[in-house]
Design a protein around this motif. Sequence first.
Motif, PDB file in Angstrom:
ATOM      1  N   ALA A 160       0.746  -1.318   0.061  1.00 11.86           N
ATOM      2  CA  ALA A 160       0.063   0.049   0.044  1.00 11.86           C
ATOM      3  C   ALA A 160       0.879   1.285   0.029  1.00 11.86           C
ATOM      4  N   LEU A 161       1.987   1.148   0.820  1.00 14.11           N
ATOM      5  CA  LEU A 161       2.902   2.251   0.744  1.00 14.11           C
ATOM      6  C   LEU A 161       3.679   2.560  -0.690  1.00 14.11           C
ATOM      7  N   ILE A 162       3.947   1.451  -1.100  1.00 15.12           N
ATOM      8  CA  ILE A 162       4.731   1.625  -2.434  1.00 15.12           C
ATOM      9  C   ILE A 162       3.657   2.207  -3.436  1.00 15.12           C
ATOM     10  N   GLN A 163       2.444   1.821  -3.395  1.00 12.23           N
ATOM     11  CA  GLN A 163       1.402   2.342  -4.180  1.00 12.23           C
ATOM     12  C   GLN A 163       1.242   3.676  -4.333  1.00 12.23           C
ATOM     13  N   ARG A 164       1.427   4.148  -3.034  1.00 14.85           N
ATOM     14  CA  ARG A 164       0.760   5.398  -2.701  1.00 14.85           C
ATOM     15  C   ARG A 164       2.162   6.281  -3.051  1.00 14.85           C
ATOM     16  N   HIS A 165       3.244   6.005  -3.002  1.00 17.43           N
ATOM     17  CA  HIS A 165       4.556   6.760  -3.261  1.00 17.43           C
ATOM     18  C   HIS A 165       5.271   6.092  -4.496  1.00 17.43           C
ATOM     19  N   GLY A 166       4.734   5.766  -5.532  1.00 25.70           N
ATOM     20  CA  GLY A 166       5.357   5.022  -6.691  1.00 25.70           C
ATOM     21  C   GLY A 166       6.528   5.947  -7.323  1.00 25.70           C
ATOM     22  N   ASP A 167       6.446   7.142  -7.253  1.00 28.26           N
ATOM     23  CA  ASP A 167       7.414   8.091  -7.653  1.00 28.26           C
ATOM     24  C   ASP A 167       8.561   8.172  -6.821  1.00 28.26           C
ATOM     25  N   LEU A 168       8.770   7.637  -5.756  1.00 26.02           N
ATOM     26  CA  LEU A 168       9.792   7.420  -4.662  1.00 26.02           C
ATOM     27  C   LEU A 168      10.219   6.390  -4.491  1.00 26.02           C
ATOM     28  N   VAL A 169      10.025   5.166  -5.584  1.00 23.73           N
ATOM     29  CA  VAL A 169      10.491   3.586  -5.538  1.00 23.73           C
ATOM     30  C   VAL A 169      11.528   3.264  -6.439  1.00 23.73           C
ATOM     31  N   ARG A 170      12.696   2.946  -5.758  1.00 22.80           N
ATOM     32  CA  ARG A 170      13.690   2.632  -6.707  1.00 22.80           C
ATOM     33  C   ARG A 170      13.969   0.782  -6.743  1.00 22.80           C
ATOM     34  N   LEU A 171      14.154   0.328  -7.847  1.00 24.44           N
ATOM     35  CA  LEU A 171      14.164  -1.274  -7.801  1.00 24.44           C
ATOM     36  C   LEU A 171      15.640  -1.372  -7.492  1.00 24.44           C
ATOM     37  N   VAL A 172      16.070  -2.371  -7.119  1.00 29.02           N
ATOM     38  CA  VAL A 172      17.550  -3.168  -6.893  1.00 29.02           C
ATOM     39  C   VAL A 172      17.470  -4.265  -7.556  1.00 29.02           C
ATOM     40  N   PRO A 173      17.896  -4.556  -8.717  1.00 27.86           N
ATOM     41  CA  PRO A 173      17.888  -5.817  -9.304  1.00 27.86           C
ATOM     42  C   PRO A 173      18.723  -6.777  -8.616  1.00 27.86           C
ATOM     43  N   LEU A 174      18.284  -8.189  -8.442  1.00 26.38           N
ATOM     44  CA  LEU A 174      18.784  -9.127  -7.778  1.00 26.38           C
ATOM     45  C   LEU A 174      18.981 -10.518  -8.856  1.00 26.38           C
ATOM     46  N   PRO A 175      19.948 -11.356  -8.575  1.00 27.58           N
ATOM     47  CA  PRO A 175      19.991 -12.459  -9.421  1.00 27.58           C
ATOM     48  C   PRO A 175      18.897 -13.273  -9.611  1.00 27.58           C
ATOM     49  N   ALA A 176      18.836 -13.649 -10.870  1.00 26.20           N
ATOM     50  CA  ALA A 176      17.569 -14.535 -11.171  1.00 26.20           C
ATOM     51  C   ALA A 176      16.102 -13.987 -10.595  1.00 26.20           C
ATOM     52  N   ASN A 177      15.510 -14.994  -9.960  1.00 23.22           N
ATOM     53  CA  ASN A 177      14.285 -14.745  -9.303  1.00 23.22           C
ATOM     54  C   ASN A 177      14.163 -14.718  -8.122  1.00 23.22           C
ATOM     55  N   ARG A 178      15.314 -14.416  -7.442  1.00 20.80           N
ATOM     56  CA  ARG A 178      15.430 -14.657  -5.818  1.00 20.80           C
ATOM     57  C   ARG A 178      14.277 -13.661  -5.345  1.00 20.80           C
ATOM     58  N   ALA A 179      14.147 -12.699  -5.787  1.00 23.26           N
ATOM     59  CA  ALA A 179      13.397 -11.658  -5.023  1.00 23.26           C
ATOM     60  C   ALA A 179      11.823 -11.742  -5.179  1.00 23.26           C
ATOM     61  N   LEU A 180      11.583 -12.871  -6.035  1.00 21.24           N
ATOM     62  CA  LEU A 180      10.106 -13.181  -6.191  1.00 21.24           C
ATOM     63  C   LEU A 180       9.523 -14.316  -5.514  1.00 21.24           C
ATOM     64  N   THR A 181      10.513 -15.453  -5.189  1.00 23.05           N
ATOM     65  CA  THR A 181      10.065 -16.831  -4.961  1.00 23.05           C
ATOM     66  C   THR A 181       9.381 -16.862  -3.489  1.00 23.05           C
ATOM     67  N   ASP A 182       8.200 -16.774  -3.271  1.00 27.27           N
ATOM     68  CA  ASP A 182       7.312 -17.105  -1.973  1.00 27.27           C
ATOM     69  C   ASP A 182       6.617 -18.387  -2.187  1.00 27.27           C
ATOM     70  N   LEU A 183       6.402 -19.042  -1.102  1.00 26.29           N
ATOM     71  CA  LEU A 183       5.952 -20.440  -1.070  1.00 26.29           C
ATOM     72  C   LEU A 183       4.535 -20.107  -0.194  1.00 26.29           C
ATOM     73  N   ASP A 184       3.522 -20.359  -0.609  1.00 30.05           N
ATOM     74  CA  ASP A 184       2.206 -20.128   0.108  1.00 30.05           C
ATOM     75  C   ASP A 184       1.341 -21.308   0.177  1.00 30.05           C
ATOM     76  N   THR A 185       1.527 -22.212  -0.925  1.00 31.79           N
ATOM     77  CA  THR A 185       0.750 -23.449  -1.048  1.00 31.79           C
ATOM     78  C   THR A 185       1.537 -24.628  -0.741  1.00 31.79           C
ATOM     79  N   PRO A 186       0.816 -25.887  -0.652  1.00 34.65           N
ATOM     80  CA  PRO A 186       1.696 -27.029  -0.718  1.00 34.65           C
ATOM     81  C   PRO A 186       2.256 -27.182  -2.259  1.00 34.65           C
ATOM     82  N   GLU A 187       1.477 -26.759  -3.224  1.00 32.10           N
ATOM     83  CA  GLU A 187       1.889 -26.919  -4.621  1.00 32.10           C
ATOM     84  C   GLU A 187       3.035 -26.007  -5.012  1.00 32.10           C
ATOM     85  N   ASP A 188       3.116 -24.783  -4.376  1.00 32.67           N
ATOM     86  CA  ASP A 188       4.355 -24.110  -4.436  1.00 32.67           C
ATOM     87  C   ASP A 188       5.345 -24.721  -3.986  1.00 32.67           C
TER      88      ASP A 188
END
Length: 204
Positions: A160-188
């Motif tokens: 919610a804070l990121i959406q509110r202040h999108g113009d002040l967000v800076r992305l920091v690239p990390l290798p591969a998809n390490r920034a994205l992998t979250d595991l919420d279900t048994p299938e994940d």
Amino acid sequence: MTMIPILILAAGASSRMGGRDKLLEDVAGEPLLVRVAKTALATGHPVSIALATDRPQREVALAGLDLHRVPVPLAREGMSESLKAGFAALPGGGPVLTMLADLPDLQTDDLRAVLATAAKAPDMILRGAAQDGRPGHPVLLPGWLRPEIEALSGDEGARALIQRHGDLVRLVPLPANRALTDLDTPEDWEAWRATQADIKTRAS
């Protein structure tokens, strides 16, 4: 480098795991929660962890680790309670690096990369991203956001804070998809473990 504190958000209910606690799932011989905590501690920065008061097994798993435990008695009301409790327990008004506890691929160097960027952009919201630019975690929240964090409610989190202040967000690239992998279900978990087994096979 300024010793920016790290806050691990580990008070979620694992509601999509069919009764299992995703943070206690085994990853390379230890619970995911322990793996994430050790990853944060290896930065040398102080680490706090927000924990639901109705999940004592997580506290037991973390025994012996040099963490500041932050109880979140209202954890069931949503992510906002973890953020508010965590920030309230960190005095000083400065920035905090927040990370979710269900990110098995994040490594210490990833956290260091975001922390190092803070020295160059102290007033920016910093967000780890995949190599292709998709935003993920961890997220560094600067001190000026604290009043807005205190005003969050329900399942509002850093998003919610990121959406509110999108113009002040800076992305920091990390290798591969390490920034994205979250595991919420048994299938994940099943899919992720299959991928890890494949990587191990190809490396041997």
